[in-house]
Design an enzyme around this catalytic site. Structure first.
Site, PDB file in Angstrom:
ATOM      1  N   GLY A   1      38.220  43.606  36.746  1.00  0.00           N
ATOM      2  CA  GLY A   1      38.280  42.480  37.670  1.00  0.00           C
ATOM      3  C   GLY A   1      36.890  42.114  38.166  1.00  0.00           C
ATOM      4  O   GLY A   1      35.895  42.293  37.446  1.00  0.00           O
ATOM      5  N   CYS A   2      36.800  41.612  39.379  1.00  0.00           N
ATOM      6  CA  CYS A   2      35.509  41.228  39.954  1.00  0.00           C
ATOM      7  C   CYS A   2      34.545  42.409  39.904  1.00  0.00           C
ATOM      8  O   CYS A   2      34.857  43.497  40.382  1.00  0.00           O
ATOM      9  CB  CYS A   2      35.700  40.757  41.396  1.00  0.00           C
ATOM     10  SG  CYS A   2      34.163  40.397  42.262  1.00  0.00           S
ATOM     11  N   PHE A   3      33.357  42.192  39.336  1.00  0.00           N
ATOM     12  CA  PHE A   3      32.445  43.328  39.152  1.00  0.00           C
ATOM     13  C   PHE A   3      31.787  43.812  40.435  1.00  0.00           C
ATOM     14  O   PHE A   3      31.234  44.902  40.480  1.00  0.00           O
ATOM     15  CB  PHE A   3      31.394  43.068  38.069  1.00  0.00           C
ATOM     16  CG  PHE A   3      30.682  41.730  38.078  1.00  0.00           C
ATOM     17  CD1 PHE A   3      30.495  40.982  39.220  1.00  0.00           C
ATOM     18  CD2 PHE A   3      30.177  41.226  36.878  1.00  0.00           C
ATOM     19  CE1 PHE A   3      29.822  39.772  39.195  1.00  0.00           C
ATOM     20  CE2 PHE A   3      29.488  40.015  36.832  1.00  0.00           C
ATOM     21  CZ  PHE A   3      29.319  39.285  37.999  1.00  0.00           C
TER      22      PHE A   3
END
Length: 331
Positions: free
Chosen positions: A176-178
């Site tokens: 997902g969002c890093f």
């Protein structure tokens, strides 16, 4: 015949013009990309120590590889093992100049319960703000860093240094969002460096906006450099599976799209074998036929833009080893 030149960045010399002592000293200097063990501490100019959202004391870092603070990387560059020095860090290179734009005056009707001067509030961005003034009808908040506008003094000693590739191993994950995944790995024991980037795509040198379009084939990923003498690849997998839902296809939580798909991207046959066993155990424990999380050999990894590197640490979240503060992914 042209003379032969040797040395690392900032350390270049004509071989025929330097003696053995100078040559050894030059080649032992810490260069960008080296892993360095250092011991350092910070204080204000009046001698007061203070806490930071990153570790002090004995730490390891990949010079120029992010994490901690840029002024530490800059100070260590070109030092030798055993060398120590005191460095004065001006505000612009420390926590920035004080910015009056990072304040706001609000009506008391927007106050979150009982507040007083000194109360720390959490903004919707995840940043923290301090109540600095109050009147009958309004209050003022300030979300400048605590030490904005302050010069610092740093004592630093280089304990050891080596080429990173001779000491560290690389692992790559997407979940997902890093931003949040990177902070989780920053906190992990044995992790020396992290960077956010883009993996498993078909377009060279993609930008953030191109990846977000879903047209490049990349997923937001985090690449980790870790010390195998301090942590194991299986430990990193445990952290990773604790940070994502392996049953969600093409997304994590509210972040949806192929650019947010999860994956474990192994770098060698040993990592592949460990990951395959980990996946098999997860599938068995969850009573599934397969996981949505990809398991593939890593393809080319592209670094994300500077503003995405250690994003949550820069926003004030705790990046110290084994910190337990809840990671808040915002943007």
């Amino acid at each position: 015949m042209n003379p032969r030149w040797e040395g690392g960045p900032g350390c270049v010399f004509q071989a025929s013009g330097w003696g053995t002592k100078e040559r050894r000293r030059c080649l032992s200097m810490v260069a960008v990309g080296d892993v360095a063990g250092v011991e350092y501490s910070l204080r204000t100019e009046d001698g007061s120590p203070f806490e930071t959202r990153f570790d002090q004391g004995r730490v390891k870092l990949v010079v120029g590889g992010g994490g901690f603070a840029p002024f530490l990387h800059n100070a260590v560059l070109k030092m030798e093992p055993g060398e120590e020095k005191e460095v004065t860090v001006p505000p612009k290179d420390a926590f920035g100049e004080y910015d009056p734009e990072l304040t706001a005056t609000l009506g008391m009707d927007s106050a979150p319960g009982d507040i007083s001067v000194g109360t720390v509030l959490q903004l919707w961005t995840g940043q923290k703000a301090t109540v600095t003034e109050m009147s009958g009808e309004s209050f003022k908040i300030d979300w400048n860093p605590d030490l904005a506008g302050t010069s610092l003094v740093m004592d630093v000693k280089v304990l050891e240094a080596a080429k990173a590739e001779s000491v560290l191993k690389t692992a790559t994950f997407a979940g997902g969002c890093f931003w949040g995944l990177e902070l989780a790995f920053q906190r992990a024991k044995g992790v020396v460096s992290t960077k956010a980037g883009y993996a498993q795509g078909v377009v060279k040198n993609p930008t953030y906006s191109e990846v977000c379009s879903g047209k490049t084939g990349h997923t937001e990923a985090v690449q980790v450099l870790y010390d195998p003498s301090e942590t194991k690849y299986a430990d990193l997998l445990t952290i990773f599976f604790g940070r994502h839902d392996p049953t969600q296809v093409n997304g994590q939580g509210n972040d949806k799209g192929t650019q947010y798909r999860a994956g474990v991207y192994f770098h060698d046959e040993q990592q592949k074998a460990v990951a395959e066993k980990f996946f098999a155990d997860e599938i068995s424990a969850r009573r599934l036929k397969k996981l949505a999380t990809e398991l593939e050999e890593v393809r080319e990894f592209y670094d994300a833009e500077d503003e995405h590197q250690q994003y949550l640490q820069k926003g004030g979240q705790d990046a110290r080893k084994e910190a337990t503060e809840t990671i808040r992914c915002y943007g």
